[in-house]
Design a protein around this motif. Structure first.
Motif, PDB file in Angstrom:
ATOM      1  N   PHE A  40       0.866  -1.175   0.000  1.00 43.98           N
ATOM      2  CA  PHE A  40       0.000   0.000   0.000  1.00 43.98           C
ATOM      3  C   PHE A  40       0.907   1.229   0.000  1.00 43.98           C
ATOM      4  CE2 PHE A  40      -2.845   3.187   1.742  1.00 43.98           C
ATOM      5  CZ  PHE A  40      -4.107   2.821   1.283  1.00 43.98           C
ATOM      6  N   MET A  41       0.766   2.098  -1.000  1.00 43.13           N
ATOM      7  CA  MET A  41       1.621   3.276  -1.116  1.00 43.13           C
ATOM      8  C   MET A  41       0.841   4.452  -1.680  1.00 43.13           C
ATOM      9  SD  MET A  41       3.872   2.668  -4.616  1.00 43.13           S
ATOM     10  CE  MET A  41       4.537   4.349  -4.512  1.00 43.13           C
ATOM     11  N   PRO A  42       1.342   5.689  -1.561  1.00 44.95           N
ATOM     12  CA  PRO A  42       0.650   6.844  -2.136  1.00 44.95           C
ATOM     13  C   PRO A  42       0.678   6.810  -3.666  1.00 44.95           C
ATOM     14  CG  PRO A  42       2.188   7.529  -0.409  1.00 44.95           C
ATOM     15  CD  PRO A  42       2.493   6.101  -0.730  1.00 44.95           C
ATOM     16  N   TYR A  43      -0.364   7.372  -4.267  1.00 45.52           N
ATOM     17  CA  TYR A  43      -0.446   7.485  -5.730  1.00 45.52           C
ATOM     18  C   TYR A  43       0.127   8.857  -6.100  1.00 45.52           C
ATOM     19  CZ  TYR A  43      -2.469   6.497 -10.357  1.00 45.52           C
ATOM     20  OH  TYR A  43      -2.656   6.225 -11.694  1.00 45.52           O
ATOM     21  N   TYR A  44       1.460   8.920  -6.164  1.00 44.39           N
ATOM     22  CA  TYR A  44       2.127  10.183  -6.481  1.00 44.39           C
ATOM     23  C   TYR A  44       1.819  10.630  -7.911  1.00 44.39           C
ATOM     24  CZ  TYR A  44       4.905   9.103  -2.302  1.00 44.39           C
ATOM     25  OH  TYR A  44       5.301   8.805  -1.027  1.00 44.39           O
ATOM     26  N   GLY A  45       1.934  11.922  -8.130  1.00 41.30           N
ATOM     27  CA  GLY A  45       1.590  12.474  -9.434  1.00 41.30           C
ATOM     28  C   GLY A  45       2.429  11.961 -10.581  1.00 41.30           C
ATOM     29  N   PHE A  46       3.624  11.480 -10.290  1.00 43.78           N
ATOM     30  CA  PHE A  46       4.508  11.003 -11.357  1.00 43.78           C
ATOM     31  C   PHE A  46       4.350   9.512 -11.651  1.00 43.78           C
ATOM     32  CE2 PHE A  46       6.857  10.894  -7.322  1.00 43.78           C
ATOM     33  CZ  PHE A  46       7.217   9.555  -7.266  1.00 43.78           C
ATOM     34  N   LEU A  47       3.551   8.805 -10.843  1.00 48.80           N
ATOM     35  CA  LEU A  47       3.453   7.354 -11.025  1.00 48.80           C
ATOM     36  C   LEU A  47       2.798   6.963 -12.345  1.00 48.80           C
ATOM     37  CD1 LEU A  47       2.587   5.747  -7.572  1.00 48.80           C
ATOM     38  CD2 LEU A  47       4.786   5.980  -8.716  1.00 48.80           C
ATOM     39  N   ALA A  48       1.867   7.781 -12.821  1.00 47.46           N
ATOM     40  CA  ALA A  48       1.176   7.441 -14.071  1.00 47.46           C
ATOM     41  C   ALA A  48       2.165   7.258 -15.212  1.00 47.46           C
ATOM     42  CB  ALA A  48       0.160   8.527 -14.416  1.00 47.46           C
ATOM     43  N   ASP A  49       3.263   7.997 -15.188  1.00 46.27           N
ATOM     44  CA  ASP A  49       4.273   7.890 -16.241  1.00 46.27           C
ATOM     45  C   ASP A  49       5.048   6.581 -16.159  1.00 46.27           C
ATOM     46  OD1 ASP A  49       3.510  10.440 -16.961  1.00 46.27           O
ATOM     47  OD2 ASP A  49       5.126  11.414 -15.849  1.00 46.27           O
ATOM     48  N   LYS A  50       5.047   5.951 -14.978  1.00 51.22           N
ATOM     49  CA  LYS A  50       5.855   4.753 -14.778  1.00 51.22           C
ATOM     50  C   LYS A  50       5.052   3.456 -14.865  1.00 51.22           C
ATOM     51  CE  LYS A  50       9.416   6.920 -11.899  1.00 51.22           C
ATOM     52  NZ  LYS A  50      10.257   6.770 -10.697  1.00 51.22           N
ATOM     53  N   LEU A  51       3.733   3.567 -14.814  1.00 47.52           N
ATOM     54  CA  LEU A  51       2.895   2.366 -14.865  1.00 47.52           C
ATOM     55  C   LEU A  51       2.633   1.962 -16.305  1.00 47.52           C
ATOM     56  CD1 LEU A  51       0.299   3.311 -12.091  1.00 47.52           C
ATOM     57  CD2 LEU A  51       2.263   1.773 -11.882  1.00 47.52           C
ATOM     58  N   TYR A  71      -6.574   2.512  -5.818  1.00 50.60           N
ATOM     59  CA  TYR A  71      -6.443   1.830  -7.103  1.00 50.60           C
ATOM     60  C   TYR A  71      -5.559   0.602  -6.928  1.00 50.60           C
ATOM     61  CZ  TYR A  71      -8.406   5.944  -9.438  1.00 50.60           C
ATOM     62  OH  TYR A  71      -9.228   6.956  -9.854  1.00 50.60           O
ATOM     63  N   LYS A  72      -5.731  -0.344  -7.828  1.00 50.02           N
ATOM     64  CA  LYS A  72      -4.953  -1.576  -7.741  1.00 50.02           C
ATOM     65  C   LYS A  72      -4.189  -1.820  -9.033  1.00 50.02           C
ATOM     66  CE  LYS A  72      -5.326  -6.582  -6.911  1.00 50.02           C
ATOM     67  NZ  LYS A  72      -6.252  -7.717  -6.663  1.00 50.02           N
ATOM     68  N   THR A  73      -2.934  -2.211  -8.897  1.00 51.72           N
ATOM     69  CA  THR A  73      -2.106  -2.642 -10.016  1.00 51.72           C
ATOM     70  C   THR A  73      -1.141  -3.696  -9.467  1.00 51.72           C
ATOM     71  OG1 THR A  73      -0.611  -1.896 -11.778  1.00 51.72           O
ATOM     72  CG2 THR A  73      -0.432  -0.773  -9.656  1.00 51.72           C
ATOM     73  N   THR A  74      -0.056  -3.963 -10.149  1.00 58.02           N
ATOM     74  CA  THR A  74       0.944  -4.894  -9.637  1.00 58.02           C
ATOM     75  C   THR A  74       2.311  -4.223  -9.636  1.00 58.02           C
ATOM     76  OG1 THR A  74       1.270  -5.847 -11.841  1.00 58.02           O
ATOM     77  CG2 THR A  74      -0.267  -6.972 -10.376  1.00 58.02           C
ATOM     78  N   LEU A  75       3.140  -4.613  -8.701  1.00 58.74           N
ATOM     79  CA  LEU A  75       4.507  -4.119  -8.657  1.00 58.74           C
ATOM     80  C   LEU A  75       5.228  -4.585  -9.918  1.00 58.74           C
ATOM     81  CD1 LEU A  75       6.624  -2.686  -6.792  1.00 58.74           C
ATOM     82  CD2 LEU A  75       7.277  -4.984  -6.025  1.00 58.74           C
ATOM     83  N   PRO A  76       5.916  -3.691 -10.624  1.00 58.62           N
ATOM     84  CA  PRO A  76       6.600  -4.078 -11.871  1.00 58.62           C
ATOM     85  C   PRO A  76       7.496  -5.302 -11.695  1.00 58.62           C
ATOM     86  CG  PRO A  76       6.643  -1.697 -11.615  1.00 58.62           C
ATOM     87  CD  PRO A  76       6.061  -2.246 -10.344  1.00 58.62           C
TER      88      PRO A  76
END
Length: 477
Positions: A40-51, A71-76
Motif C-alpha cells: 500500500f503506497m501513495p499514488y504520487y503524481g509522477f506514477l502514471a508515467d511509470k505504470l 487503485y490496484k495494479t501490480t509491482l513491476p
C-alpha cells in the motif's frame, strides 16, 4: 500468511532512499516463500508515467474529513498486488517536502488503516518509518492484526502529538511525544535494518533522544540486515551498463570505467584511481568530512572523483565550487539518475561512503555487487557489511576507518589509492566483493519468524518454507 506493507517509497516506482529498495524487494521474496504479500503506497503524481497500464479503481474511503480512492495494479516485474492511495495531496510530482508533509502522510496512514479494517484484512501490517507510525497505535485495538514497525532513519520522527491531536484521532491510551516514539511503543515488534544499528540507537550518540525508550523496549527490538535485489542489480545482464561483466571477466569492466569518465567529463585514463559517490547530500552522509579533505587528497594523488546526488543547497554549491578547481578530475552531478548510479558502481574503482551514521546502507552493497571497493566509516550497517581488508592475509572486502574525523578519512583514502597500484591484489579484492551474498532470502527468513511470532505462531520456518529457501539460495549461488 497475509502481510500488508505500507510505505512512502517502493522501488522502482518511487525511491528516495534505502526504504524504497527494501519495500520493492522484500515482498517479492516473501511471495516466493508462499505468503500473500501486498503493498500500500501513495499514488504520487509522477506514477502514471511509470505504470505500464492504468490501475483499476477498487475502493473509496473517507477519513480526516477527506474522500480518497484506492487503485490496484501490480509491482513491476512481479505478481505482488500494489494498492495506490489516491488523494489530491499526493498529486504533486514529488515524494517528500512541502508544508503539508505531516498532514498528507497522516492522511495516508489513516487511509491504510481504513483499508485494512474494511477492504483487505491482513494478519500483519509491516509499517516503515514515521510516515506510517500511527498505524501501530490504531491497530492496538484490533487483536487480530499485528504490526511490525521498521526504522530506516531515526533522524526523521514525524509530527509532535500536539499537532496530531488537531488533525487526527489520538487514542486515550496513546503514549509518545511524536509519531516515531508512539510507533516504537505500540508496534508488536520493532526492527532496524542492521544488527549494529539496533544496538547503537540505544546510546545517546545515535538514539536521537529516544535512546532511553529503546533501552526500555530492548526485548522487542531486532536488527535485521537489508539485502538487495540480485536480479535487478546484476552486472552480468544490466542493460544500463556500457558493457556487462562477471567476476570471471573483470577485464570487460574497463569499458565501464572509460565510459563513465567520458560521460562525467573526466580525463580518459584507465589507470587513474576513480572514486565514486552516490548519495544524498546531507550531513548524515559525511559530506562535511569529504569537503574538508578533498583538496588535499586530489592535490596529493592523481585520483578522480565523481559524485551523484542532491540535497542541501550548501553542500551542492560547495562541492560544485570544489569541482571547478579540478577540471577533468572531479565531476559533481546534482540530480537523481538511476542509470548513471549503476554506471558509477560499475565504472568506479572504489566507492566512498564516510557516513556519520548509517542504519544499513544499500549503496555499499550495490558497489560490491558491481566490483567497486567500498571505503566506509565503521558505523551501523556499514560495520555489518564491509569487513576490513588485510592484503597480507587476503581477507576483507573494503577499506574502513573508525573515528568521524577528516584526518582518519584522508588516511583511509590514501591507503586505498596505494592499494589500487597492486593490480592483481586489487582484482582479487574485487572478486571477493562480488562473491558476497547479499540476497534477501536470509533476511526474509528472519522476518517470517517475526511475523509468525507476533501472530502467536511458533517462530520457526515450516518445512516447505525451508525447502523453498534452500532452493532459491542454491539458484543464485
Amino acid at each position: 500468511m497475509r502481510i500488508l506493507f505500507v510505505a512512502a517509497e517502493v522501488a522502482p516506482l518511487a525511491k528516495a532512499g534505502g526504504m524504497g529498495d527494501v519495500v520493492g524487494a522484500l515482498p517479492k521474496v516473501l511471495h516466493q516463500l508462499g505468503h500473500d504479500v501486498r503493498i500500500f503506497m501513495p499514488y504520487y503524481g509522477f506514477l502514471a508515467d511509470k505504470l505500464e497500464s492504468p490501475p483499476e479503481l477498487i475502493w473509496k474511503g473517507f477519513t480526516m474529513s477527506q474522500d480518497f480512492t484506492v487503485y490496484k495494479t501490480t509491482l513491476p516485474e512481479s505478481e505482488i498486488p500494489l494498492y495506490l492511495f489516491e488523494h489530491s495531496a499526493f498529486a504533486p510530482r514529488r515524494i517528500y517536502h512541502g508544508e503539508d508533509e505531516y498532514w498528507r502522510f497522516t492522511l495516508f496512514s489513516n487511509g491504510a488503516a481504513e483499508f485494512a479494517w474494511n477492504y483487505w484484512k491482513p494478519e500483519v501490517i509491516h509499517c516503515h518509518d514515521w510516515h506510517t507510525g500511527m498505524i501501530p497505535v490504531w491497530m492496538k485495538q484490533s487483536e487480530d492484526i499485528a504490526t511490525v514497525f521498521t526504522i530506516h532513519n531515526l533522524a526523521y520522527q514525524g509530527p509532535w502529538r500536539s499537532y496530531l491531536e488537531k488533525i487526527t484521532w489520538c487514542p486515550d491510551y496513546m503514549r509518545g511525544d511524536n509519531v516515531m516514539a508512539a510507533a516504537v511503543q505500540f508496534a508488536s515488534r520493532v526492527t532496524t535494518v542492521s544488527p549494529t544499528y539496533a544496538q547503537q540507537i540505544k546510546t545517546p550518540e545515535y538514539g536521537e533522544k529516544l535512546d532511553g525508550l529503546f533501552n526500555h523496549i530492548k526485548d522487542n527490538l531486532v536488527g535485521i540486515l537489508n539485502g538487495i535485489d540480485l536480479d535487478l542489480y546484476n552486472p552480468a545482464n544490466d542493460k544500463l551498463l556500457y558493457k556487462t561483466f562477471t567476476k570471471e571477466t573483470l577485464i570487460k569492466r574497463i569499458a565501464n570505467k572509460i565510459g563513465l569518465q567520458e560521460e562525467a567529463g573526466l580525463e580518459i585514463n584507465k589507470n587513474a584511481f576513480l572514486l565514486g559517490m552516490v548519495t544524498r547530500l546531507v550531513e548524515q552522509k559525511g559530506i562535511d568530512l569529504v569537503m574538508q579533505i578533498i583538496d588535499r587528497f586530489m592535490s596529493y594523488t592523481d585520483a578522480q572523483l565523481v559524485i551523484l546526488g542532491t540535497g542541501e543547497r550548501y553542500y551542492e554549491s560547495q562541492l560544485w565550487q570544489i569541482a571547478t578547481r579540478f577540471p577533468g578530475r572531479m565531476s559533481v552531478q546534482l540530480l537523481y539518475n538511476d542509470a548513471l548510479s549503476r554506471r558509477i558502481y560499475a565504472g568506479s574503482d572504489a566507492f566512498l561512503m564516510p557516513s556519520r551514521f548509517e542504519p544499513c546502507g544499500i549503496s555499499q552493497l550495490l558497489a560490491m555487487r558491481y566490483g567497486c571497493i567500498p571505503i566506509v566509516r565503521c558505523t551501523g550497517g556499514l560495520t555489518d557489511t564491509v569487513s576490513f581488508y588485510n592484503p597480507a592475509s587476503e581477507t576483507g572486502t573494503g577499506y574502513s576507518f573508525d573515528r568521524y574525523d577528516p584526518l582518519d578519512l584522508l588516511t583511509c583514502l590514501i591507503r586505498a589509492w596505494e592499494g589500487f597500484r597492486f593490480k592483481k591484489d586489487w582484482q582479487k579484492l574485487q572478486q571477493r566483493c562480488m562473491s558476497q551474498n547479499f540476497s534477501w532470502y536470509k533476511s526474509a527468513a528472519e522476518y517470517v519468524k517475526i511475523y509468525k511470532s507476533v501472530t502467536g505462531q511458533p517462530a520457526e520456518l515450516s518445512k516447505t518454507e525451508q525447502q523453498k529457501l534452500i532452493f532459491f539460495e542454491q539458484a543464485i549461488a
